[in-house]
Design an enzyme around this catalytic site. Structure first.
Site, PDB file in Angstrom:
ATOM      1  N   SER A 108       0.969  -1.017  -0.057  1.00 21.52           N
ATOM      2  CA  SER A 108       0.180   0.010  -0.105  1.00 21.52           C
ATOM      3  C   SER A 108       0.865   1.394  -0.029  1.00 21.52           C
ATOM      4  O   SER A 108       1.870   1.414   0.798  1.00 21.52           O
ATOM      5  CB  SER A 108      -0.841  -0.206   1.438  1.00 21.52           C
ATOM      6  N   LEU A 109       0.448   2.311  -0.583  1.00 18.70           N
ATOM      7  CA  LEU A 109       1.167   3.558  -0.852  1.00 18.70           C
ATOM      8  C   LEU A 109       0.516   4.806   0.179  1.00 18.70           C
ATOM      9  O   LEU A 109       0.821   5.779   0.030  1.00 18.70           O
ATOM     10  CB  LEU A 109       1.386   4.060  -2.124  1.00 18.70           C
ATOM     11  N   LYS A 156     -14.355  -3.568   4.860  1.00 18.81           N
ATOM     12  CA  LYS A 156     -15.229  -2.155   4.712  1.00 18.81           C
ATOM     13  C   LYS A 156     -16.638  -2.386   5.236  1.00 18.81           C
ATOM     14  O   LYS A 156     -17.155  -1.401   5.385  1.00 18.81           O
ATOM     15  CB  LYS A 156     -14.913  -1.923   3.211  1.00 18.81           C
ATOM     16  N   ASP A 214     -14.083   6.664  -0.295  1.00 16.96           N
ATOM     17  CA  ASP A 214     -13.956   5.846  -1.499  1.00 16.96           C
ATOM     18  C   ASP A 214     -14.739   6.370  -2.513  1.00 16.96           C
ATOM     19  O   ASP A 214     -14.205   6.549  -3.716  1.00 16.96           O
ATOM     20  CB  ASP A 214     -14.028   4.408  -1.315  1.00 16.96           C
ATOM     21  N   ALA A 227     -15.961  -1.785  -1.361  1.00 16.06           N
ATOM     22  CA  ALA A 227     -15.510  -0.870  -2.307  1.00 16.06           C
ATOM     23  C   ALA A 227     -16.451  -0.712  -3.572  1.00 16.06           C
ATOM     24  O   ALA A 227     -16.586   0.183  -3.679  1.00 16.06           O
ATOM     25  CB  ALA A 227     -14.231  -1.293  -2.777  1.00 16.06           C
TER      26      ALA A 227
END
Length: 293
Positions: free
Chosen positions: A32-33, A88, A124, A152
């Site tokens: 993950s960034l 989520k 999101d 998502a």
């Protein structure tokens, strides 16, 4: 609280008072960034800001430990957490308040700890919508196929309606999940229907992948690329790898494409603002992402 092992020991002492500590909860998130974007923006703004990866795979934690982790992070003084696959929707059971966006979508990717309250937000939806507006501004939107109806997917479906999709079809390997998403959006007056299978893709202006298929951990494509045609557009929400097999193959066919990088950046922009109360620089956060990718 159950024994969560030594892997979380560092979180029991989060350091200086006044520092902001954020976590990312998920599985297979080592690439993950989000930490890079958040930490560098915090540094740019002169904030003592720390962003921790809490990878349930790396820590050998079960899904049943989600509530324990949320309890622990709130207890030791975290400001909040981001939430990604597969939590989520599961995280909803561990919150006591939802912002309007999260309530409508039925999924959360950002949680704020505030005076004993755990408030769920969804960045999101805005992130995908903003990416779409910039990346596919003139794309046809009469009928779109979305694959994936999880946490998502719920946010992306709402974003697609927001950017002007007239009719949305949703397909998921779990038919109950796609039916539930369609029913919830129909109740809000949107033209959304659940599919149990697809024989051809010719009736769709665009196809959106809102599943994990295409990630390094889940290689492959959610639909056979040979079914696409050059008049369609293809969007993905996955950003590691930056170019999924679906996006790569679609571009070779001649489709307009939208990788998941924009959604990843813009959801982080909105989440940073929620965590800190400060407006971040989307340009600087984009540069941080691009430099690290």
């Amino acid at each position: 609280m159950t024994n969560l092992g030594n892997g979380l020991a560092e979180l029991l002492d989060i350091g200086a008072k006044g520092a902001i500590h954020i976590g990312l909860l998920g599985r297979g998130i080592g690439a993950s960034l989000s930490p890079t974007m958040h930490r560098q923006e915090g540094e740019r703004q002169g904030i003592d800001y720390h962003y921790h990866l809490i990878d349930f795979d790396a820590l050998h934690l079960g899904n049943e430990n989600l509530g324990d982790i949320v309890d622990l992070l709130e207890k030791v003084g975290f400001r909040g957490v981001n939430v990604t696959h597969p939590f989520k929707q599961a995280v909803l059971d561990h919150l006591n308040q939802l912002a309007p966006d999260a309530s409508e979508i039925g999924a959360v990717n950002t949680v704020i700890f505030d005076g004993g309250q755990r408030i769920g937000h969804n960045t999101d939806c805005w992130g995908f919508a903003e990416s779409f507006r910039l990346g596919l501004p003139d794309s046809p939107r009469k009928h779109v196929l979305q694959i994936g109806a999880g946490g998502a997917g719920a946010a992306v479906a709402r974003a697609l309606i927001e950017v002007g999709v007239k009719s949305l079809s949703v397909l998921d390997t779990d038919a109950i999940r796609s039916q539930a998403l369609a029913a919830r959006m129909q109740d809000m007056g949107y033209s959304v229907n659940a599919l149990t299978e697809i024989g051809a893709l010719t009736g769709f202006d665009g196809i959106v992948n809102a599943t994990p298929i295409g990630m390094d951990k889940y290689p492959g494509t959610p639909v056979a690329p040979k079914l696409l045609n050059a008049g369609q557009w293809v969007a993905d929400i996955i950003y590691f790898p930056r170019e999924t097999e679906l996006v790569r193959r679609a571009a070779l066919i001649g489709c307009a494409t939208l990788p998941g990088t924009g959604m990843a950046i813009f959801q982080a922009v909105k989440a940073f603002e929620l965590f800190t109360g400060r407006v971040p620089s989307r340009e600087e956060m984009t540069r941080s992402f691009e430099a690290a990718a």
